[in-house]
Design an enzyme around this catalytic site. Structure first.
Site, PDB file in Angstrom:
ATOM      1  N   GLU A 159      -5.928  -3.694  -9.829  1.00 45.73           N
ATOM      2  CA  GLU A 159      -4.693  -4.142  -9.189  1.00 45.73           C
ATOM      3  C   GLU A 159      -4.737  -5.650  -8.953  1.00 45.73           C
ATOM      4  OE1 GLU A 159      -4.157  -1.750  -5.661  1.00 45.73           O
ATOM      5  OE2 GLU A 159      -4.658   0.077  -6.770  1.00 45.73           O
ATOM      6  N   HIS A 201     -10.271   1.964  -6.727  1.00 50.92           N
ATOM      7  CA  HIS A 201      -9.338   2.686  -7.593  1.00 50.92           C
ATOM      8  C   HIS A 201      -8.395   1.672  -8.229  1.00 50.92           C
ATOM      9  CE1 HIS A 201      -6.936   2.183  -3.926  1.00 50.92           C
ATOM     10  NE2 HIS A 201      -5.859   2.297  -4.696  1.00 50.92           N
ATOM     11  N   HIS A 230       0.822  -1.210   0.000  1.00 46.02           N
ATOM     12  CA  HIS A 230       0.000   0.000   0.000  1.00 46.02           C
ATOM     13  C   HIS A 230       0.855   1.259   0.000  1.00 46.02           C
ATOM     14  CE1 HIS A 230      -3.216   2.809   0.833  1.00 46.02           C
ATOM     15  NE2 HIS A 230      -2.518   3.276   1.849  1.00 46.02           N
TER      16      HIS A 230
END
Length: 274
Positions: free
Chosen positions: A133, A115, A60
């Site tokens: 992702e 996102h 992250h």
């Protein structure tokens, strides 16, 4: 058995908005503690289920969120943000399986803090398949013939994983109300769920196949504005699709496509206004 864990943050239980995942905001320290605790539940069960090695990659933002001093003592941790393969750094063909924890839905879809890498990406595509992702990382795992055994995060991330990876185990630790509101399990309940699901995923490992990437994949990134596309297009080998904000790159393999994505999104962030 070696197990690989990629740990993101937006899909951790109890974290509804960016005040928990941005290191400069008020709830961040609470968020990273919960993140570390969730990782520990999965790590502990992995060892209980027979894993001999667990490699954890902090995935992250600046990738230094997990609290190493509180991490399970038998796990190894990759921390820091200059990584050639970012969220899948350290993954190779010596691992029997991968686990994605704290994951979220892709951009332009419902989900808590949904996102794809940066604020300016609307869509990623590998050939014509939309991915986030989760999908990109699963394709890299597939390049090494490593199956993604489990995905934990919000309910929308779980749904995305199930549509992408047949027989994958999912653990939805929170339910989406909006992009910044959730109905979440308590940390204790989330811990029990993660423990149960990790055990099941490892028992079920032979039923999950790697997500095999296409040969010579075409990476396409649709950006929010043309300025971002122009910046991304500075990378050699790219082209802007006429009449769009989509930048394309013909890669020799999935690893090159992944690194191209990292460079293109990094360049796109240089756009100073929308």
């Amino acid at each position: 058995m070696k197990l690989y864990m990629s740990v993101d943050m937006e899909g951790i239980s109890g974290l509804p908005d960016d005040t928990f995942v941005d290191s400069g905001k008020r709830n961040y320290e609470r968020g990273r503690l919960i993140m570390t605790e969730e990782a520990n539940y999965c790590i502990a069960e992995a060892f209980n289920s027979g894993c001999t090695e667990v490699l954890v990659n902090d995935s992250h933002s600046k990738m230094n969120n997990l609290m190493v001093e509180k991490l399970h003592p038998e796990a190894d941790l990759i921390s820091g943000d200059v990584k050639p393969f970012s969220m899948v750094e350290g993954l190779d063909d010596t691992f029997r399986g991968a686990l994605f924890l704290g994951y979220h839905a892709r951009a332009s879809t419902p989900g808590v803090m949904s996102h794809s890498m940066i604020f300016g990406v609307r869509h990623f595509y590998i050939n014509d398949r939309p991915v986030g992702e989760l999908g990109l990382n699963a394709y890299v795992a597939g390049y090494y013939d490593v199956p993604v055994l489990m995905v934990a995060g919000d309910d929308r991330a779980a749904k995305e994983a199930e549509e992408l990876i047949p027989n994958v185990t999912t653990a939805a630790v929170k339910q989406t109300i909006s992009r910044s509101a959730v109905k979440c399990l308590s940390p204790a309940k989330a811990g029990r769920l993660l423990t149960e699901k990790t055990a099941f995923a490892l028992q079920n490992k032979d039923k999950v196949k790697p997500l095999t990437p296409p040969d010579r994949p075409v990476l396409s990134i649709e950006f929010a504005n043309y300025g971002q596309a122009e910046w991304a297009n500075l990378m050699p080998g790219t082209e802007i699709k006429t009449g769009t904000t989509t930048v394309q790159f013909q890669a020799k393999d999935m690893l090159e496509a992944y690194q191209a994505m990292l460079v293109m999104t990094e360049l796109a962030m240089r756009t100073s206004f929308c």
